[in-house]
Design a protein around this motif. Structure first.
Motif: not given
Length: 415
Positions: A28-39, A77-82, A49-53
Motif C-alpha cells: 500500500a505504501q509503495a502504491k502511494t509512492c507511485i501515485k505521489n511520483g506521478k503527481a 513492475y508498476d514502479a519500474i514502468q513509472a 518516489e518511484f525508486e523508493k517503491a
C-alpha cells in the motif's frame, strides 16, 4: 495433548499472518509512492518516489514467503514502468535524459514480467496452470522487447561489451520463452541474426569465446555481415588453437567474398609459413581471376614464384608493379631477393671457378640497388633488409657500408 494442538498450530501460523500483514502494508505504501511520483511537479522528486517503491518491493521479495505474491510483482513492475515512462517523457520533450537508465529500466521490466510468468504458470491442485496474466503480459513484453536490441546497440557504441552481450542474449533468448512463443520470433523477427552478430562481436571483444560461439549459426544468417562474422569466428578458432577450423573459415570467407580484405593475406601467410606453395598459388590465382589488376594479389604471386625459384616470372611481375608505382617497396624487396637467392644457390655449388665467382658477384650487384631502395622506402622493416644488406656489403667488399650495417645488427642483437 489433543487440546494443545490448536494452540500450537496458531503459534506456527502467527508469523505468516504477521508477514502477510506487513507485505500488505508495504505494498500500500509503495502504491502511494507511485501515485505521489506521478503527481510530482519535478523530475527528481518523482524519480525518488518511484525508486523508493521499487526498493520496498524488492526487499519484500527477499523473503521467500512473499515470492508467489502477485501484488508484489505487479507493484514492482508498476514502479519500474513509472521510471521508464519518466525517462521516455524526457526523450519525447527533447530534454536531457539518462539513456543508460532508460534501457536498464526497460530490461528490468522485461525481467520482472518473465519471472512473474513462471509464478502465473504454476499449476493448481488439479494440475492446471492459472495463466491469468500471460496473454496481457506477453503483449506488453512484445511491445518493450525492441528496447533490448537497441539497448544492446547503445552499449556496443559505449564500449560496454559485457552489458551489450547481456541485452542481445536476452533479446534472442526471449524467442524461447513460453510467454512469447506465439510470436515465433525465430521465424518472424528479422533482427535476430543482427542481434546474434552483435552478441558474437561483443563476446569476441571480451575474449569470451564460448559465449561468442553460442550464436554463431544465427549470426551467419545476417547477410549484411557474413564476412565480418566469418572473420571473428576465424579469429576465435585461431586463438583457441583450432588451426583446421581457422583455415577452413579463412578459405570459406575468401571463396564467398574474395574482395573482403581479411581472408586473403592470412591465407597466404598461413600457407607461406608452412611452405605450401601450391596452396598459395591456388589462392592467388583465384584472387587474380576476380581482380587481375590488384597490386596486392600480383605481389603475392611474385612471392609464390620467388619461393618456387621461378625468378624470371617473379621479376616480370615486380618490374610491372614498380612501373606502375615507383614507391612500391615490397616489389623492390622481392626483386632484390630474387637476385640474392640466385647468388646464394650458386655459391652452394662445390665447383670454385673464376667464372662462377664473377656470376655470383654480378647477382649480388643486381640485388643491391633494389634492397637499398627497399630500405629507403621501409626503414622500419629492419628484420627484412638488414640481414640481406649485411651479406651483400660483405661479399661486395663495401667496407664503409658494411661497418654501418654491422653496427645496426649488433645493436639489434643487444635488444
Amino acid at each position: 495433548m489433543k487440546k494443545a494442538l490448536p494452540l500450537l498450530f496458531a503459534l506456527m501460523l502467527f508469523p505468516c499472518v504477521l508477514s502477510a500483514q506487513k507485505a500488505k502494508k508495504v505494498i500500500a505504501q509503495a502504491k502511494t509512492c507511485i501515485k505521489n511520483g506521478k503527481a510530482a511537479d519535478k523530475h527528481d522528486k518523482a524519480l525518488k518516489e518511484f525508486e523508493k517503491a521499487e526498493k520496498s518491493m524488492r526487499q519484500l521479495l527477499q523473503d521467500s514467503a512473499n515470492y508467489d505474491n502477485e501484488k508484489i510483482w505487479i507493484t514492482l513492475y508498476d514502479a519500474i514502468q513509472a521510471q521508464y515512462d519518466l525517462g521516455n517523457e524526457q526523450l519525447y520533450l527533447k530534454q536531457a535524459y539518462d539513456t543508460t537508465a532508460l534501457f536498464n529500466n526497460a530490461s528490468k521490466m522485461f525481467d520482472v514480467l518473465v519471472t512473474f510468468d513462471s509464478i502465473d504458470a504454476k499449476v493448481d491442485k488439479n494440475g492446471i496452470p492459472k495463466l491469468k496474466y500471460r496473454k496481457r503480459h506477453g503483449e506488453i513484453l512484445d511491445t518493450y522487447r525492441p528496447n533490448l536490441f537497441y539497448g544492446g546497440a547503445f552499449f556496443v557504441n559505449k564500449g560496454d561489451f559485457n552489458k551489450a552481450y547481456t541485452y542481445f542474449d536476452k533479446y534472442i533468448g526471449s524467442a524461447e520463452l513460453p510467454i512469447l512463443k506465439d510470436y515465433d520470433y525465430l521465424r518472424n523477427d528479422t533482427l535476430i541474426p543482427s542481434a546474434a552478430y552483435w552478441a558474437l562481436y561483443s563476446a569476441y571483444r571480451m575474449n569470451q569465446f564460448d559465449m561468442a560461439l553460442k550464436y554463431k549459426e544465427l549470426a551467419l544468417r545476417d547477410d549484411q555481415k557474413t564476412s565480418q562474422t566469418t572473420q571473428y569466428l576465424a579469429e576465435i578458432y585461431r586463438l583457441k588453437g583450432d588451426t583446421a577450423e581457422y583455415v577452413r573459415l579463412l578459405t570459406e570467407g575468401f571463396h564467398n567474398d574474395p574482395e573482403y580484405p581479411f581472408f586473403f593475406p592470412r591465407l597466404i601467410d598461413y600457407y607461406n609459413s608452412r611452405e605450401k606453395n601450391d596452396s598459395m598459388m591456388a589462392v592467388v590465382d583465384m584472387a587474380l581471376a576476380n581482380d587481375s589488376t590488384n597490386k596486392l594479389y600480383r605481389y603475392a604471386k611474385s612471392t609464390v614464384l620467388l619461393n618456387m625459384g621461378k625468378y624470371k616470372e617473379c621479376n616480370e611481375i615486380c618490374n610491372q608493379l614498380i612501373a606502375e608505382d615507383e614507391n612500391y617497396g615490397d616489389a623492390y624487396y622481392n626483386l632484390g631477393l630474387a637476385y640474392f637467392n640466385q647468388a646464394v644457390e650458386l655459391d652452394k655449388v662445390a665447383q670454385r671457378s673464376r667464372q662462377k665467382r664473377r656470376a655470383i658477384r654480378e647477382l649480388y650487384e643486381k640485388s643491391l640497388p633494389y634492397m637499398e631502395k627497399y630500405r629507403q622506402l621501409e626503414p622500419e622493416q629492419k628484420g627484412r633488409w638488414l640481414p640481406v644488406l649485411y651479406i651483400l656489403y660483405l661479399n661486395l667488399n663495401m667496407g664503409e657500408q658494411f661497418d654501418e650495417i654491422d653496427r645496426l645488427r649488433s645493436a639489434a642483437e643487444r635488444r
